[in-house]
Structure formats: C-alpha cells, structure tokens
Design a protein around this motif. Structure first.
Motif, PDB file in Angstrom:
ATOM      1  N   GLY A  59       5.567   0.378 -28.609  1.00 41.58           N
ATOM      2  CA  GLY A  59       5.513  -0.870 -27.846  1.00 41.58           C
ATOM      3  C   GLY A  59       4.900  -0.684 -26.472  1.00 41.58           C
ATOM      4  N   ILE A  60       3.914   0.208 -26.394  1.00 42.18           N
ATOM      5  CA  ILE A  60       3.228   0.458 -25.122  1.00 42.18           C
ATOM      6  C   ILE A  60       1.784   0.018 -25.249  1.00 42.18           C
ATOM      7  N   GLU A  61       1.294  -0.646 -24.196  1.00 37.00           N
ATOM      8  CA  GLU A  61      -0.099  -1.075 -24.224  1.00 37.00           C
ATOM      9  C   GLU A  61      -0.969   0.048 -23.663  1.00 37.00           C
ATOM     10  N   LEU A  62      -1.887   0.518 -24.487  1.00 43.45           N
ATOM     11  CA  LEU A  62      -2.800   1.580 -24.053  1.00 43.45           C
ATOM     12  C   LEU A  62      -4.169   0.969 -23.823  1.00 43.45           C
ATOM     13  N   SER A  63      -4.653   1.015 -22.566  1.00 42.23           N
ATOM     14  CA  SER A  63      -5.972   0.410 -22.350  1.00 42.23           C
ATOM     15  C   SER A  63      -6.896   1.355 -21.595  1.00 42.23           C
ATOM     16  N   GLY A 117       7.425  -1.341 -23.797  1.00 38.36           N
ATOM     17  CA  GLY A 117       7.078  -2.492 -22.971  1.00 38.36           C
ATOM     18  C   GLY A 117       6.156  -2.130 -21.819  1.00 38.36           C
ATOM     19  N   GLY A 118       5.946  -0.834 -21.601  1.00 42.54           N
ATOM     20  CA  GLY A 118       5.119  -0.405 -20.474  1.00 42.54           C
ATOM     21  C   GLY A 118       3.640  -0.357 -20.810  1.00 42.54           C
ATOM     22  N   THR A 119       2.863   0.048 -19.826  1.00 38.95           N
ATOM     23  CA  THR A 119       1.427   0.177 -20.062  1.00 38.95           C
ATOM     24  C   THR A 119       0.915   1.540 -19.596  1.00 38.95           C
ATOM     25  N   ASP A 177       0.530   5.218 -15.578  1.00 39.28           N
ATOM     26  CA  ASP A 177       1.535   4.608 -16.457  1.00 39.28           C
ATOM     27  C   ASP A 177       2.575   3.858 -15.656  1.00 39.28           C
ATOM     28  N   THR A 178       3.363   3.055 -16.350  1.00 40.40           N
ATOM     29  CA  THR A 178       4.441   2.302 -15.696  1.00 40.40           C
ATOM     30  C   THR A 178       5.789   2.881 -16.127  1.00 40.40           C
ATOM     31  N   GLY A 179       5.816   4.213 -16.256  1.00 40.93           N
ATOM     32  CA  GLY A 179       6.994   4.869 -16.823  1.00 40.93           C
ATOM     33  C   GLY A 179       8.076   5.249 -15.839  1.00 40.93           C
TER      34      GLY A 179
END
Ligand code: ADP
Length: 221
Positions: A90-94, A129-131, A150-152
């Motif tokens: 559920g992590i957005e990888l861009s 939920g992070g990116t 990252d937003t970890g």
C-alpha cells in the motif's frame, strides 16, 4: 548478522522436518512449509549476497566497468523490481525524471545495487499508505544526483551517520520486527565512493527520510 543467518536456517530446518514427519497426513501443512522454506531461503540468500559484496569490496578487487548508463532503463528496472512489493504494502512508488536526462558514466550494476538498497529500505521502513519517490537530476557542477525520499518512520539525528557503518541499525524499537543486517547502506556507500561520489541522509523522525546519492556525471577521458 549471526541472528540473520541463524533464524532463517532454523525455520527452514523446522518446517522441512515437520513436513517430512507429518506431510502425508496434512497436505495443507506441506504447502505452508514450502512457502516458509522458499521465503526463508530468499532471506538467507540476501544475507549471503550482502556478505559476499562486503568481502569483495574489502579485498579491493572491485573494478569499475564504466559505460554510459541509460537512466530511463535504470528507473524502469527499479519500477519492475519494487512496484509489486510497494503495491502489496500500500505504498505509492513514483519516479521524478526530468525530460532531458543527465548523462551518467558509471558501473551500471554497482549503481543499480546501491539504488536497490536505498529504494528497498525506503519501502521497508515506510508504513502502509506512505509514498516513496525516486528523483534524478543534474546539479550545477554536472554531477548526477539521485534522491530517494520516503514518508516513513524516519531516523533520529544521533543515528544518521552511524547507519552507514557495517552491521549498524537505528536504535528504534520499531525496526526490531523488520528484517535486516545493517549492511545495505554500508555496501551502497562503498560502491558510490568507488565512483568518487557519496551518499548522504537527512531525516525527520516520524515524517520521513531522504537519501541523496551524488555521482560525477561524465568521466573525463
Ligand atoms: P538493514 O538491513 O538494517 O536495512 P541498512 O544498512 O540498509 O541495513 O540500513 C541501516 C539502518 O538504517 C536500518 O537498519 C534502519 O535503521 C536505517 N534506515 C535505512 N534506511 C531507512 C529509511 N529509508 N527510513 C528509516 N530508516 C532507515
């Protein structure tokens, strides 16, 4: 690292024994055993691979095989390798790539390993939920800059330099349940330094981290 070697081995042995003893009576248990044995073997393979990389770096036998690196292909490979894992978690990888990509002359495999370790960590230490964003750009000095953001869980100031040392992990109880050897960043930094570049980390606990990998762009002939 002893723990990282012993735990998967113990699990593999336990599940193999259980399957051998009770497998005929319980086919579902055999299925579960195969899954655990496969996962734990992969974990073991990663640890062994890390240790081999370290010993190769230490022996000084590392030669750079320099070519012009296609940064689009490099990004595509990262997307293929980590996309499924990110999606599952559920992590957005861009990817943030400029229209005109910088030219990088480097050892493609070694830079690939370094970036792999950074992106793998970003996904590993970022909750659902992070990116995770991977950026590439060229700075004013013609160096090629990769940023893995990252937003970890973030990293405490007191851990920021220590984590690049071998076998060092952050002093953070949240990482106890996340497998790791503390070798990935040490390897990444060694490989980047072989190129005359470096890696730096910035972080805000609970907000996220940014790892910046800096490499000389085109080598003077
Ligand atoms: P590990 O196998 O433990 O992940 P690394 O050398 O790759 O080893 O990283 C060392 C430590 O740095 C990790 O154990 C973790 O504490 C911290 N770390 C690395 N990347 C991140 C990240 N993106 N977010 C938070 N902590 C990180």
């Amino acid at each position: 690292v002893a723990h990282e070697l012993r735990t998967p081995l113990t699990n593999i042995l336990l599940w193999a024994q259980t399957a051998a003893e009770q497998g005929t009576a319980d086919p579902r248990m055999v299925e579960r055993a195969i899954t655990v044995i496969t996962d734990e073997s992969k974990r073991l393979e990663r640890v062994v691979q890390d240790m081999l990389s370290i010993s190769e770096i230490e022996s000084g036998r590392q030669n750079l095989s320099l070519t012009d690196v296609d940064l689009l292909i490099l990004a595509e490979t990262l997307r293929e390798d980590f996309g499924p894992q990110a999606r599952e978690k559920g992590i957005e990888l861009s990817f943030d790539l400029p229209p005109k990509l910088p030219v990088l002359t480097a050892d493609r495999d070694k830079i690939g390993v370094a970036l792999h370790n950074l992106v793998g960590n970003a996904i590993k230490y970022t909750p659902a939920g992070g990116t995770v964003t991977v950026g590439v750009r060229e700075n004013e000095e013609g160096q090629v800059i990769f940023e893995v953001q990252d937003t970890g869980i973030g990293i405490k100031e007191s851990d920021l330099t220590r984590i690049f040392e071998r076998f060092q992990r952050a002093e953070d109880e949240r990482i106890a349940g996340i497998t790791g050897t503390g070798l990935g960043l040490a390897i990444a930094r060694d490989l980047v330094r072989l190129h005359g570049g470096d890696i730096e980390a910035e972080s805000q606990p609970d907000e996220g981290s940014r790892f910046t990998l800096r490499l000389p762009g085109r080598r003077a002939a």
